[in-house]
Scaffold this motif. Structure first.
Motif, mmCIF file in Angstrom:
data_model
loop_
_atom_site.group_PDB
_atom_site.id
_atom_site.type_symbol
_atom_site.label_atom_id
_atom_site.label_comp_id
_atom_site.label_asym_id
_atom_site.label_seq_id
_atom_site.Cartn_x
_atom_site.Cartn_y
_atom_site.Cartn_z
ATOM 1 N N SER A 92 0.919 -1.324 0.109
ATOM 2 C CA SER A 92 -0.040 -0.144 0.168
ATOM 3 C C SER A 92 1.030 1.125 0.028
ATOM 4 C CB SER A 92 -0.853 0.189 1.233
ATOM 5 O OG SER A 92 -1.706 -1.075 1.199
ATOM 6 N N VAL A 93 0.287 2.458 -0.542
ATOM 7 C CA VAL A 93 1.252 3.543 -0.542
ATOM 8 C C VAL A 93 0.141 4.600 -0.159
ATOM 9 C CG1 VAL A 93 0.769 3.899 -3.159
ATOM 10 C CG2 VAL A 93 2.708 5.026 -2.282
ATOM 11 N N THR A 94 0.695 5.434 0.224
ATOM 12 C CA THR A 94 -0.165 6.961 0.446
ATOM 13 C C THR A 94 0.825 8.098 -0.273
ATOM 14 O OG1 THR A 94 -1.004 5.995 2.708
ATOM 15 C CG2 THR A 94 -0.893 8.589 2.324
ATOM 16 N N PHE A 95 -0.044 8.964 -0.804
ATOM 17 C CA PHE A 95 0.583 10.126 -1.413
ATOM 18 C C PHE A 95 -0.323 11.152 -1.405
ATOM 19 C CE2 PHE A 95 -1.454 7.705 -4.823
ATOM 20 C CZ PHE A 95 -2.168 8.565 -5.513
ATOM 21 N N LYS A 96 0.371 12.365 -1.539
ATOM 22 C CA LYS A 96 -0.712 13.554 -1.593
ATOM 23 C C LYS A 96 -0.236 14.352 -2.901
ATOM 24 C CE LYS A 96 2.328 16.647 1.078
ATOM 25 N NZ LYS A 96 2.139 17.546 2.308
ATOM 26 N N GLU A 97 -1.230 15.091 -3.547
ATOM 27 C CA GLU A 97 -1.022 15.612 -4.717
ATOM 28 C C GLU A 97 -0.420 16.795 -4.555
ATOM 29 O OE1 GLU A 97 -3.308 16.901 -8.687
ATOM 30 O OE2 GLU A 97 -4.675 15.560 -7.495
ATOM 31 N N LEU A 98 0.353 17.307 -5.187
ATOM 32 C CA LEU A 98 1.141 18.741 -4.863
ATOM 33 C C LEU A 98 0.483 19.998 -5.701
ATOM 34 C CD1 LEU A 98 4.760 17.525 -4.799
ATOM 35 C CD2 LEU A 98 3.495 17.853 -2.883
ATOM 36 N N PRO A 99 0.376 21.164 -5.241
ATOM 37 C CA PRO A 99 0.965 21.511 -4.063
ATOM 38 C C PRO A 99 0.135 21.107 -2.707
ATOM 39 C CG PRO A 99 -0.129 23.450 -5.351
ATOM 40 C CD PRO A 99 -0.405 22.049 -6.027
ATOM 41 N N ASP A 100 -1.063 21.088 -2.588
ATOM 42 C CA ASP A 100 -1.512 21.040 -1.351
ATOM 43 C C ASP A 100 -2.904 20.025 -1.510
ATOM 44 O OD1 ASP A 100 -3.225 22.543 -3.100
ATOM 45 O OD2 ASP A 100 -3.637 24.195 -1.785
ATOM 46 N N GLY A 101 -2.569 18.830 -1.983
ATOM 47 C CA GLY A 101 -3.687 17.914 -2.177
ATOM 48 C C GLY A 101 -4.065 17.196 -0.940
ATOM 49 N N ILE A 102 -5.091 16.372 -0.905
ATOM 50 C CA ILE A 102 -5.249 15.592 0.220
ATOM 51 C C ILE A 102 -4.618 14.269 0.008
ATOM 52 C CG2 ILE A 102 -7.257 16.621 1.024
ATOM 53 C CD1 ILE A 102 -8.841 14.272 -0.412
ATOM 54 N N ASP A 103 -4.284 13.377 1.060
ATOM 55 C CA ASP A 103 -3.554 11.884 0.866
ATOM 56 C C ASP A 103 -4.501 11.233 0.444
ATOM 57 O OD1 ASP A 103 -1.393 12.992 2.133
ATOM 58 O OD2 ASP A 103 -1.646 12.092 4.042
ATOM 59 N N GLU A 104 -4.020 10.448 -0.437
ATOM 60 C CA GLU A 104 -4.704 9.263 -1.157
ATOM 61 C C GLU A 104 -3.961 7.970 -0.905
ATOM 62 O OE1 GLU A 104 -6.062 9.696 -5.289
ATOM 63 O OE2 GLU A 104 -5.524 11.778 -5.142
ATOM 64 N N GLU A 105 -4.807 6.818 -0.821
ATOM 65 C CA GLU A 105 -3.982 5.680 -0.470
ATOM 66 C C GLU A 105 -4.516 4.550 -1.213
ATOM 67 O OE1 GLU A 105 -4.605 2.265 3.146
ATOM 68 O OE2 GLU A 105 -4.041 4.517 3.901
ATOM 69 N N TYR A 106 -3.599 3.531 -1.898
ATOM 70 C CA TYR A 106 -3.698 2.880 -2.709
ATOM 71 C C TYR A 106 -3.207 1.487 -2.409
ATOM 72 C CZ TYR A 106 -6.330 6.304 -5.453
ATOM 73 O OH TYR A 106 -7.098 7.255 -6.060
ATOM 74 N N THR A 107 -3.505 0.235 -2.784
ATOM 75 C CA THR A 107 -2.939 -0.712 -2.521
ATOM 76 C C THR A 107 -2.506 -1.171 -4.034
ATOM 77 O OG1 THR A 107 -3.836 -1.652 -0.569
ATOM 78 C CG2 THR A 107 -2.721 -3.431 -1.785
ATOM 79 N N ILE A 108 -1.411 -1.687 -4.367
ATOM 80 C CA ILE A 108 -0.792 -1.852 -5.906
ATOM 81 C C ILE A 108 -1.078 -3.442 -5.877
ATOM 82 C CG2 ILE A 108 0.612 -2.089 -7.699
ATOM 83 C CD1 ILE A 108 1.480 0.862 -6.349
ATOM 84 N N VAL A 109 -2.205 -3.980 -6.799
ATOM 85 C CA VAL A 109 -2.332 -5.419 -6.873
ATOM 86 C C VAL A 109 -2.173 -5.802 -8.314
ATOM 87 C CG1 VAL A 109 -3.622 -5.529 -4.796
ATOM 88 C CG2 VAL A 109 -4.734 -5.066 -6.793
ATOM 89 N N GLY A 110 -2.173 -7.017 -8.611
ATOM 90 C CA GLY A 110 -2.437 -7.455 -9.881
ATOM 91 C C GLY A 110 -3.650 -7.183 -10.648
ATOM 92 N N LYS A 111 -3.824 -6.939 -11.944
ATOM 93 C CA LYS A 111 -5.000 -6.773 -12.835
ATOM 94 C C LYS A 111 -6.196 -7.545 -12.544
ATOM 95 C CE LYS A 111 -6.399 -6.012 -17.597
ATOM 96 N NZ LYS A 111 -6.060 -6.101 -18.923
ATOM 97 N N ALA A 112 -5.909 -8.752 -11.930
ATOM 98 C CA ALA A 112 -6.830 -9.887 -11.712
ATOM 99 C C ALA A 112 -7.699 -9.475 -10.574
ATOM 100 C CB ALA A 112 -6.281 -11.105 -11.416
ATOM 101 N N GLU A 113 -7.241 -8.722 -9.467
ATOM 102 C CA GLU A 113 -7.684 -8.553 -8.180
ATOM 103 C C GLU A 113 -8.010 -6.956 -7.977
ATOM 104 O OE1 GLU A 113 -5.797 -9.269 -4.449
ATOM 105 O OE2 GLU A 113 -4.145 -9.791 -5.811
ATOM 106 N N ALA A 114 -7.715 -6.165 -9.056
ATOM 107 C CA ALA A 114 -7.986 -4.724 -9.009
ATOM 108 C C ALA A 114 -9.292 -4.266 -8.756
ATOM 109 C CB ALA A 114 -7.487 -3.861 -10.207
#
Length: 157
Positions: A92-114
């Protein structure tokens, strides 16, 4: 020709196995029963219930075939040796869009379980492609169909 490999988490594999079991043991039987009932309505050439049930049967059989293929060619993601601060498949990864976005969190999985609505994005998606291999604190430019955006990776877990 080699079969396509489907990377997935153990949880994703179990979910597909449950879906396959449901399709084979419940859905398949239900649609066969619907076909039997629809046959009793008479002329099959003008029987919309029969046509609908046959279409559903074709869909179910196609899905069974697809899920069986995914499971046969599944590759379970093992993060035990992966770096803990680097974005990789299954993490899982959390990132924020710059310059002042809110945090977004995603888990990176294979296409079959997206499942984007559950926060699971495919490793083949533009966001995942841009983030894979990057580390906490890095600023990454992501090209999406809606335009480009810059994000800062704040957490990997």
């Amino acid at each position: 020709m080699t079969e396509k490999v489907y990377p997935m988490t153990l949880e994703g594999k179990e979910k597909l196995e449950n879906e396959l079991n449901e399709l084979k043991s419940v859905k398949r039987k239900e649609v066969v029963e619907r076909i039997k009932i629809a046959r009793g309505f008479g002329d099959l050439s003008e029987n919309s219930e029969y046509e609908s049930a046959k279409d559903e049967q074709a869909f179910i059989e196609g899905r069974i075939s697809t899920v069986e293929n995914m499971l046969q060619n599944a590759e379970i993601i093992d993060n035990s040796k992966a770096k803990t601060d680097e974005v990789s498949l299954g993490r899982s990864v959390t990132f924020k869009e710059l310059p002042d976005g809110i945090d977004e969190e995603y888990t990176i999985v294979g296409k079959a379980e997206a499942d984007p609505f559950s926060g699971k994005i495919s490793n083949e998606s533009p966001i995942a492609q841009a983030l894979l291999g990057k580390k906490v604190g890095e600023i990454v430019s992501i090209e999406t169909p809606g335009g480009s955006m810059e994000v800062e990776i704040t957490k990997v877990f």
